[in-house]
Enzyme design. Sequence first.
Site, PDB file in Angstrom:
ATOM      1  CB  THR A  20      41.707  37.942  35.103  1.00 12.17           C
ATOM      2  OG1 THR A  20      42.599  38.093  36.189  1.00 12.17           O
ATOM      3  CG2 THR A  20      40.762  36.780  35.405  1.00 12.17           C
ATOM      4  CG  ASP A  21      47.017  37.748  36.412  1.00 10.58           C
ATOM      5  OD1 ASP A  21      45.934  38.011  36.977  1.00 10.58           O
ATOM      6  OD2 ASP A  21      48.104  38.287  36.747  1.00 10.58           O
ATOM      7  CD  GLU A  22      42.525  37.791  40.493  1.00  7.41           C
ATOM      8  OE1 GLU A  22      41.722  37.112  41.137  1.00  7.41           O
ATOM      9  OE2 GLU A  22      42.794  38.974  40.763  1.00  7.41           O
ATOM     10  CE1 TYR A  71      36.847  39.028  37.956  1.00  2.00           C
ATOM     11  CE2 TYR A  71      39.019  38.431  38.781  1.00  2.00           C
ATOM     12  CZ  TYR A  71      38.225  39.040  37.826  1.00  2.00           C
ATOM     13  OH  TYR A  71      38.812  39.665  36.732  1.00  2.00           O
ATOM     14  CE  LYS A 119      37.073  37.732  33.363  1.00  2.48           C
ATOM     15  NZ  LYS A 119      36.326  38.634  32.453  1.00  2.48           N
TER      16      LYS A 119
HETATM   17  P1  NAD Z   1      35.004  47.224  36.135  1.00  2.00           P
HETATM   18  O1  NAD Z   1      34.388  46.537  37.292  1.00  2.00           O
HETATM   19  O2  NAD Z   1      35.671  48.543  36.325  1.00  2.00           O
HETATM   20  O3  NAD Z   1      33.916  47.443  34.988  1.00  2.00           O
HETATM   21  C1  NAD Z   1      32.991  46.445  34.631  1.00  2.00           C
HETATM   22  C2  NAD Z   1      31.944  47.089  33.721  1.00  2.00           C
HETATM   23  O4  NAD Z   1      31.021  46.056  33.332  1.00  2.00           O
HETATM   24  C3  NAD Z   1      31.131  48.189  34.386  1.00  2.00           C
HETATM   25  O5  NAD Z   1      30.966  49.291  33.512  1.00  2.00           O
HETATM   26  C4  NAD Z   1      29.780  47.533  34.658  1.00  2.00           C
HETATM   27  O6  NAD Z   1      28.689  48.443  34.668  1.00  2.00           O
HETATM   28  C5  NAD Z   1      29.703  46.571  33.483  1.00  2.00           C
HETATM   29  N1  NAD Z   1      28.799  45.443  33.732  1.00  2.00           N
HETATM   30  C6  NAD Z   1      28.735  44.662  34.835  1.00  2.00           C
HETATM   31  N2  NAD Z   1      27.753  43.759  34.706  1.00  2.00           N
HETATM   32  C7  NAD Z   1      27.199  43.964  33.473  1.00  2.00           C
HETATM   33  C8  NAD Z   1      26.157  43.340  32.742  1.00  2.00           C
HETATM   34  N3  NAD Z   1      25.461  42.313  33.250  1.00  2.00           N
HETATM   35  N4  NAD Z   1      25.875  43.797  31.507  1.00  2.00           N
HETATM   36  C9  NAD Z   1      26.553  44.838  30.969  1.00  2.00           C
HETATM   37  N5  NAD Z   1      27.538  45.475  31.625  1.00  2.00           N
HETATM   38  C10 NAD Z   1      27.868  45.044  32.861  1.00  2.00           C
HETATM   39  O7  NAD Z   1      35.996  46.162  35.501  1.00  2.00           O
HETATM   40  P2  NAD Z   1      37.432  46.378  34.829  1.00  2.00           P
HETATM   41  O8  NAD Z   1      38.457  46.430  35.901  1.00  2.00           O
HETATM   42  O9  NAD Z   1      37.341  47.451  33.833  1.00  2.00           O
HETATM   43  O10 NAD Z   1      37.605  44.973  34.084  1.00  2.00           O
HETATM   44  C11 NAD Z   1      37.111  44.794  32.762  1.00  2.00           C
HETATM   45  C12 NAD Z   1      37.392  43.360  32.332  1.00  2.00           C
HETATM   46  O11 NAD Z   1      38.784  43.118  32.387  1.00  2.00           O
HETATM   47  C13 NAD Z   1      36.747  42.320  33.246  1.00  2.00           C
HETATM   48  O12 NAD Z   1      36.271  41.275  32.429  1.00  2.00           O
HETATM   49  C14 NAD Z   1      37.879  41.844  34.130  1.00  2.00           C
HETATM   50  O13 NAD Z   1      37.686  40.508  34.515  1.00  2.00           O
HETATM   51  C15 NAD Z   1      39.059  41.971  33.188  1.00  2.00           C
HETATM   52  N6  NAD Z   1      40.372  42.232  33.824  1.00  2.00           N
HETATM   53  C16 NAD Z   1      40.501  43.234  34.741  1.00  2.00           C
HETATM   54  C17 NAD Z   1      41.772  43.490  35.273  1.00  2.00           C
HETATM   55  C18 NAD Z   1      41.991  44.599  36.283  1.00  2.00           C
HETATM   56  O14 NAD Z   1      43.079  44.687  36.859  1.00  2.00           O
HETATM   57  N7  NAD Z   1      41.031  45.467  36.528  1.00  2.00           N
HETATM   58  C19 NAD Z   1      42.873  42.725  34.876  1.00  2.00           C
HETATM   59  C20 NAD Z   1      42.683  41.709  33.936  1.00  2.00           C
HETATM   60  C21 NAD Z   1      41.421  41.475  33.393  1.00  2.00           C
HETATM   61  O1  DAU Z   2      45.212  40.008  38.318  1.00  2.00           O
HETATM   62  C1  DAU Z   2      44.181  40.630  37.622  1.00  2.00           C
HETATM   63  C2  DAU Z   2      43.065  40.985  38.582  1.00  2.00           C
HETATM   64  O2  DAU Z   2      43.528  42.077  39.359  1.00  2.00           O
HETATM   65  C3  DAU Z   2      41.751  41.342  37.891  1.00  2.00           C
HETATM   66  O3  DAU Z   2      41.280  40.225  37.196  1.00  2.00           O
HETATM   67  C4  DAU Z   2      40.701  41.808  38.908  1.00  2.00           C
HETATM   68  O4  DAU Z   2      39.534  42.234  38.241  1.00  2.00           O
HETATM   69  C5  DAU Z   2      41.294  42.962  39.702  1.00  2.00           C
HETATM   70  O5  DAU Z   2      40.372  43.344  40.711  1.00  2.00           O
HETATM   71  C6  DAU Z   2      42.634  42.575  40.327  1.00  2.00           C
HETATM   72  O6  DAU Z   2      42.432  41.603  41.383  1.00  2.00           O
HETATM   73  P1  DAU Z   2      43.240  41.726  42.768  1.00  2.00           P
HETATM   74  O7  DAU Z   2      42.498  41.011  43.820  1.00  2.00           O
HETATM   75  O8  DAU Z   2      44.673  41.372  42.570  1.00  2.00           O
HETATM   76  O9  DAU Z   2      43.150  43.333  42.965  1.00  2.00           O
HETATM   77  P2  DAU Z   2      42.888  44.254  44.237  1.00  2.00           P
HETATM   78  O10 DAU Z   2      43.162  45.650  43.818  1.00  2.00           O
HETATM   79  O11 DAU Z   2      41.581  43.958  44.887  1.00  2.00           O
HETATM   80  O12 DAU Z   2      44.024  43.793  45.246  1.00  2.00           O
HETATM   81  C7  DAU Z   2      45.399  43.846  44.887  1.00  2.00           C
HETATM   82  C8  DAU Z   2      46.186  43.299  46.051  1.00  2.00           C
HETATM   83  O13 DAU Z   2      46.080  44.204  47.163  1.00  2.00           O
HETATM   84  C9  DAU Z   2      45.669  41.968  46.579  1.00  2.00           C
HETATM   85  O14 DAU Z   2      46.765  41.178  47.001  1.00  2.00           O
HETATM   86  C10 DAU Z   2      44.808  42.346  47.773  1.00  2.00           C
HETATM   87  C11 DAU Z   2      45.493  43.593  48.311  1.00  2.00           C
HETATM   88  N1  DAU Z   2      44.617  44.587  48.922  1.00  2.00           N
HETATM   89  C12 DAU Z   2      43.527  45.022  48.232  1.00  2.00           C
HETATM   90  C13 DAU Z   2      42.686  45.974  48.762  1.00  2.00           C
HETATM   91  C14 DAU Z   2      41.455  46.431  47.992  1.00  2.00           C
HETATM   92  C15 DAU Z   2      44.932  45.130  50.175  1.00  2.00           C
HETATM   93  O15 DAU Z   2      45.948  44.748  50.802  1.00  2.00           O
HETATM   94  N2  DAU Z   2      44.107  46.066  50.703  1.00  2.00           N
HETATM   95  C16 DAU Z   2      42.977  46.511  50.062  1.00  2.00           C
HETATM   96  O16 DAU Z   2      42.224  47.360  50.618  1.00  2.00           O
END
Ligand code: NAD
Ligand code: DAU
Length: 368
Positions: free
Chosen positions: A134-136, A160, A164
């Site tokens: 992630t970019d975080e 989180y 990562k």
């Molecule tokens: P998600 O939370 O939707 O899915 C995570 C999956 O991992 C689920 O299916 C869960 O059951 C599985 N999991 C959790 N713990 C596990 C374990 N111990 N063993 C096996 N499986 C397990 O997550 P996502 O949003 O699809 O993100 C996927 C990856 O991409 C993550 O590594 C996250 O850090 C990264 N990422 C997410 C975003 C985003 O915006 N969602 C952006 C950049 C990177």
């Molecule tokens: O940047 C990549 C990341 O983006 C991933 O690595 C994470 O897995 C993914 O969850 C996401 O993180 P964020 O914290 O940016 O996503 P989230 O959707 O939780 O929140 C996006 C923005 O919106 C953040 O500034 C918080 C705000 N927010 C979020 C929720 C859930 C609100 O204002 N209200 C809300 O109810």
Amino acid sequence: MARLLVTGGAGFIGANFVHYWTAQYPEDRVVVLDALTYAGNRASLEAVADCKQYRFVNESIVNEDVVCELLREERIDTLVHFAAESHVDRSISGPAAFINTNIVGTHNLLQAARSVWLDSDDAPASHRFHHVSTDEVYGSLGPSDPGFSETTPYAPSSPYSASKAASDHLVRAYHHTYGLQVTTSNCSNNYGPYQFPEKLIPLMIVNALDGKPLPVYGDGSNIRDWLYVADHVRAIDLVIKRGEVGETYNVGGNEERANIDIVNTICEAIDAAFAADPGLAARFPDAPAAGGRDSASLITSVKDRPGHDWRYAIDASRAQRELGFSPQHDFIGGLQNTINWMLDNEAWWRAVMDGSYRDWVAKHYAVD
Ligand code: NAD
Ligand code: DAU
């Protein structure tokens, strides 16, 4: 023909990746390893359930023996690692699960890969461990800072992002120390089909349809860069196929937006959808749009997230230059696809939100 192990394939991005890969490379073996936490839904993989090269294994990455056995038994040569605890708010209320899955789990995968791919006689001729990050990990930007590049120092601020960051360092250490063939991608905020409705975009869509408050943290000025999930999974394919071993690629959508603007855009799109389709008012009678009122009337300012990063932005020039990657979806088009998908798949999001998808799965599948 490649043989993939996809961890976290029942989650949001993992499921989109599995759909993409099985369509793009139907001859490749695709084994999904997923613990099916609250965020993992077998229903998200229903479309590929009958593919002959697909297999689902309900296990945790924390179980190293299971991973070793799968790598051997399935003769895996490509491991694509999505499995994680991924929601920042949950990491604030309960960080331990993030340490266990994101750090210990990733390390177990690395140990298993090292033992099967580097230290055994029956290793595949070549291998790849791709780590999805992630970019975080780079922390937060000010208003005029340049976007995160691959050389930006790590400065994670939530449990989180710290977990990562630790996993990224471990992946690189296994390359540097043992010669494991790794790549990493660090991506910005994804949105699209199959995203669990706890993240900003799907939560706002679901709440607007159900007439519930739209909780905006603080003043809503925080900025994220948004990438449609189909573009992310294509970028991962490019990193696996063209990326240099040991290297990292930043992936983004070049779509920086403030949260409050996103929420207003979602509200306007939902109002327009109700105006165009009178059937929606009968399906979602609690939505303000069903009574001709603005969805934006639901916007509610709530207490800010502790330690809330203010801005993320990505410098994706390396991925563009070296991999030929650029996003194919702009934010407005991707958001419209997402809203349409949510309207067409109400059964999916209602079931994953109340946990009843587990009953649905029990009826449809025998669990491995
Ligand atoms: P998600 O939370 O939707 O899915 C995570 C999956 O991992 C689920 O299916 C869960 O059951 C599985 N999991 C959790 N713990 C596990 C374990 N111990 N063993 C096996 N499986 C397990 O997550 P996502 O949003 O699809 O993100 C996927 C990856 O991409 C993550 O590594 C996250 O850090 C990264 N990422 C997410 C975003 C985003 O915006 N969602 C952006 C950049 C990177
Ligand atoms: O940047 C990549 C990341 O983006 C991933 O690595 C994470 O897995 C993914 O969850 C996401 O993180 P964020 O914290 O940016 O996503 P989230 O959707 O939780 O929140 C996006 C923005 O919106 C953040 O500034 C918080 C705000 N927010 C979020 C929720 C859930 C609100 O204002 N209200 C809300 O109810």
